[in-house]
Design an enzyme around this catalytic site. Structure first.
Site, PDB file in Angstrom:
ATOM      1  CB  SER A  60      53.578  36.366  48.515  1.00 47.02           C
ATOM      2  OG  SER A  60      52.902  36.866  47.392  1.00 47.02           O
TER       3      SER A  60
HETATM    4  N1  SAM Z   1      53.648  41.037  45.519  1.00 44.86           N
HETATM    5  C1  SAM Z   1      52.708  41.512  46.494  1.00 44.86           C
HETATM    6  C2  SAM Z   1      53.358  41.937  47.783  1.00 44.86           C
HETATM    7  O1  SAM Z   1      54.587  41.901  47.889  1.00 44.86           O
HETATM    8  O2  SAM Z   1      52.615  42.349  48.679  1.00 44.86           O
HETATM    9  C3  SAM Z   1      51.587  40.522  46.744  1.00 44.86           C
HETATM   10  C4  SAM Z   1      50.688  40.416  45.597  1.00 44.86           C
HETATM   11  S1  SAM Z   1      49.085  39.793  45.893  1.00 44.86           S
HETATM   12  C5  SAM Z   1      49.404  38.105  46.188  1.00 44.86           C
HETATM   13  C6  SAM Z   1      48.459  39.883  44.219  1.00 44.86           C
HETATM   14  C7  SAM Z   1      48.153  41.282  43.758  1.00 44.86           C
HETATM   15  O3  SAM Z   1      47.897  41.235  42.361  1.00 44.86           O
HETATM   16  C8  SAM Z   1      46.918  41.892  44.392  1.00 44.86           C
HETATM   17  O4  SAM Z   1      47.248  43.077  45.041  1.00 44.86           O
HETATM   18  C9  SAM Z   1      45.985  42.146  43.199  1.00 44.86           C
HETATM   19  O5  SAM Z   1      45.205  43.304  43.325  1.00 44.86           O
HETATM   20  C10 SAM Z   1      46.984  42.256  42.055  1.00 44.86           C
HETATM   21  N2  SAM Z   1      46.466  42.023  40.708  1.00 44.86           N
HETATM   22  C11 SAM Z   1      45.571  41.106  40.273  1.00 44.86           C
HETATM   23  N3  SAM Z   1      45.389  41.226  38.946  1.00 44.86           N
HETATM   24  C12 SAM Z   1      46.216  42.240  38.531  1.00 44.86           C
HETATM   25  C13 SAM Z   1      46.491  42.839  37.271  1.00 44.86           C
HETATM   26  N4  SAM Z   1      45.904  42.449  36.134  1.00 44.86           N
HETATM   27  N5  SAM Z   1      47.385  43.847  37.228  1.00 44.86           N
HETATM   28  C14 SAM Z   1      48.010  44.285  38.340  1.00 44.86           C
HETATM   29  N6  SAM Z   1      47.774  43.764  39.570  1.00 44.86           N
HETATM   30  C15 SAM Z   1      46.893  42.744  39.661  1.00 44.86           C
END
Ligand code: SAM
Length: 213
Positions: A60
């Site tokens: 993000s």
């Molecule tokens: N917080 C992260 C960072 O500091 O890098 C960025 C997160 S990224 C915007 C969103 C993440 O959510 C992705 O890596 C994606 O694979 C994960 N994601 C999507 N659905 C999910 C779920 N049901 N459970 C866990 N992770 C999930």
């Protein structure tokens, strides 16, 4: 490395009004964001922009990390659950604030989870536990949580996350379409009643899972 750029990034976030809590500023000045992004985009680490981290996912933008940390109003001893671990960066920032607490981060993609563990190790952040799984179901073994935050856009609020929130706890979650969402702050009062507030627009990658897309 990149200390000057990191300091300037945080100062800009404060100047633009994204960052108000000095503890969040201190944490973001310490955590080396460049260790959480792939080498080919490393030179952009301290720009206020999301960056690709592989598998079609992103780390993000710093202003979103700052705003979410501010809205969480973290305390040193909090137990925090992150849904959407990605690179591990946001969890690492939280761990710097929650000095005596616990940070659990769930990521559904095994490859990213593995990389996040490596990144956290390189950054010297040993207090984040990365779990592979569907975070829309929360993480019952460590529940209940003082704070839960979701870093992917949900179609609706997953019920397990409400259930796994402590009374007096707070959930922060982007809810809306697959492309744009509204960030919701949901407080569970000591009586169990929920108070919801919209705190701003955002555009996260979709939350995929049983209670997601
Ligand atoms: N917080 C992260 C960072 O500091 O890098 C960025 C997160 S990224 C915007 C969103 C993440 O959510 C992705 O890596 C994606 O694979 C994960 N994601 C999507 N659905 C999910 C779920 N049901 N459970 C866990 N992770 C999930």
């Amino acid at each position: 490395m990149y200390e000057k750029e990191r300091g300037e990034m945080v100062d800009r976030l404060i100047a633009f009004g994204y960052l108000k809590d000095p503890r969040v500023a201190e944490a973001m000045k310490k955590v080396p964001r460049h260790l959480f992004v792939p080498e080919d985009v490393r030179r952009y680490s301290y720009d206020d922009a999301p960056l690709p981290i592989g598998e079609g996912q992103t780390i993000s933008a710093p202003h979103m990390v700052a705003m979410m940390c501010d809205h969480l109003e973290l305390e040193e001893n909090h137990k925090v659950l992150e849904v959407g671990g990605g690179s591990g960066y946001h969890a690492c920032v939280i761990a710097h604030i929650v000095k005596k607490g616990i940070v659990i981060s769930i990521e559904r993609m095994e490859k990213l989870a593995e990389k996040a563990r490596e990144n956290l190790l390189k950054a010297g952040c040993s207090r984040v536990k990365i779990i592979v799984g569907d975070g829309t179901e929360g993480y019952p073994p460590e529940a209940p949580y003082d704070r839960i935050f979701v870093t992917a856009g949900a179609p609706r609020v997953p019920e397990p996350l409400i259930e796994q929130l402590k009374e007096g706890g707070r959930l922060l979650i982007p809810v809306g379409s697959r492309y744009t969402q509204e960030l919701l702050k949901i407080d569970k009062l000591p009586s169990g009643r929920l108070v919801k507030k919209r705190v701003g627009g955002c555009a996260f990658v979709p939350l995929i899972g049983r209670y997601g897309w």
